[in-house]
Write a protein that holds these residues in place. Structure first.
Motif, short mmCIF file in Angstrom:
data_model
loop_
_atom_site.label_atom_id
_atom_site.label_comp_id
_atom_site.label_asym_id
_atom_site.label_seq_id
_atom_site.Cartn_x
_atom_site.Cartn_y
_atom_site.Cartn_z
N ASP A 109 1.03 -1.10 0.04
CA ASP A 109 -0.07 -0.06 -0.08
C ASP A 109 0.81 1.21 -0.12
OD1 ASP A 109 -2.05 -1.44 0.19
OD2 ASP A 109 -2.42 -1.51 2.31
N ILE A 110 1.73 1.20 0.79
CA ILE A 110 2.97 2.37 1.17
C ILE A 110 3.60 2.52 -0.21
CG2 ILE A 110 4.79 3.30 2.11
CD1 ILE A 110 3.76 1.91 4.64
N GLN A 111 4.06 1.65 -0.96
CA GLN A 111 4.72 1.56 -2.30
C GLN A 111 3.58 2.24 -3.29
OE1 GLN A 111 8.03 1.27 -2.77
NE2 GLN A 111 7.66 2.06 -4.98
N ALA A 112 2.50 1.78 -3.22
CA ALA A 112 1.58 2.18 -4.51
C ALA A 112 1.40 3.51 -4.10
CB ALA A 112 0.13 1.31 -4.22
N MET A 113 1.15 4.00 -2.77
CA MET A 113 0.98 5.59 -2.30
C MET A 113 2.17 6.45 -3.16
SD MET A 113 -1.07 5.99 1.17
CE MET A 113 0.06 4.58 2.00
N ARG A 114 3.44 5.88 -2.89
CA ARG A 114 4.48 6.58 -3.10
C ARG A 114 4.61 6.58 -4.47
NH1 ARG A 114 10.05 4.39 -3.87
NH2 ARG A 114 11.55 6.32 -3.41
N THR A 115 4.21 5.57 -5.29
CA THR A 115 4.40 5.87 -6.84
C THR A 115 3.26 6.83 -7.18
OG1 THR A 115 4.92 3.46 -7.07
CG2 THR A 115 4.03 4.40 -9.07
N GLU A 116 2.12 6.88 -6.76
CA GLU A 116 1.00 7.83 -6.94
C GLU A 116 1.55 9.13 -6.93
OE1 GLU A 116 -3.61 8.71 -6.01
OE2 GLU A 116 -2.80 6.73 -5.33
N TRP A 117 2.07 9.44 -5.65
CA TRP A 117 2.59 10.63 -5.26
C TRP A 117 3.68 11.29 -6.05
CZ3 TRP A 117 3.26 9.68 0.61
CH2 TRP A 117 1.78 9.68 1.24
N LYS A 118 4.67 10.46 -6.48
CA LYS A 118 5.47 10.74 -7.46
C LYS A 118 5.12 10.97 -8.75
CE LYS A 118 9.96 8.51 -6.39
NZ LYS A 118 10.81 7.52 -6.64
N SER A 119 4.06 10.31 -9.38
CA SER A 119 3.19 10.58 -10.55
C SER A 119 2.62 12.11 -10.52
CB SER A 119 2.37 9.48 -10.91
OG SER A 119 1.56 9.75 -11.84
N ASP A 120 2.05 12.36 -9.24
CA ASP A 120 1.25 13.48 -9.00
C ASP A 120 2.19 14.51 -9.15
OD1 ASP A 120 -1.14 12.26 -9.14
OD2 ASP A 120 -1.46 12.38 -6.74
#
Length: 98
Positions: A29-40
């Motif tokens: 979950d944390i890795q997915a959030m990190r990926t999403e934040w990087k994209s944003d």
């Protein structure tokens, strides 16, 4: 503390843990959030770059217009000063000779 109280306390604590556990994030979950934040963040940077580029272009255009305006005033002022100098020279020349 009696055995019954300890059992009740353990059961209360276990219930609290079981209630909280599903709300905790996993490493995935944390890795997915990190990926999403990087994209944003990448998208925001791109938008900011574009907006700053537009602002820079607008400022350069205004600067060019201001320079043209000032140059026009300088030329007009020089022409007016030359005209006054010629007129004063003619008046003085007419007064000296007359």
């Amino acid at each position: 503390m009696t055995v019954d109280q300890s059992a009740v306390d353990i059961e209360r604590r276990l219930t609290a843990i079981e209630t909280t556990l599903p709300t905790l994030a996993t490493k995935a979950d944390i890795q997915a959030m990190r990926t999403e934040w990087k994209s944003d963040l990448g998208e925001m940077r791109s938008e900011w770059k574009a907006e700053f580029g537009e602002l820079k272009a607008e400022l350069h255009a205004r600067e060019a217009r201001l320079i043209k305006w000032v140059a026009g005033l300088v030329v007009a002022g020089a022409a007016a000063a030359a005209g006054v100098a010629i007129a004063v020279n003619q008046v003085l020349a007419a007064g000296v000779g007359g």
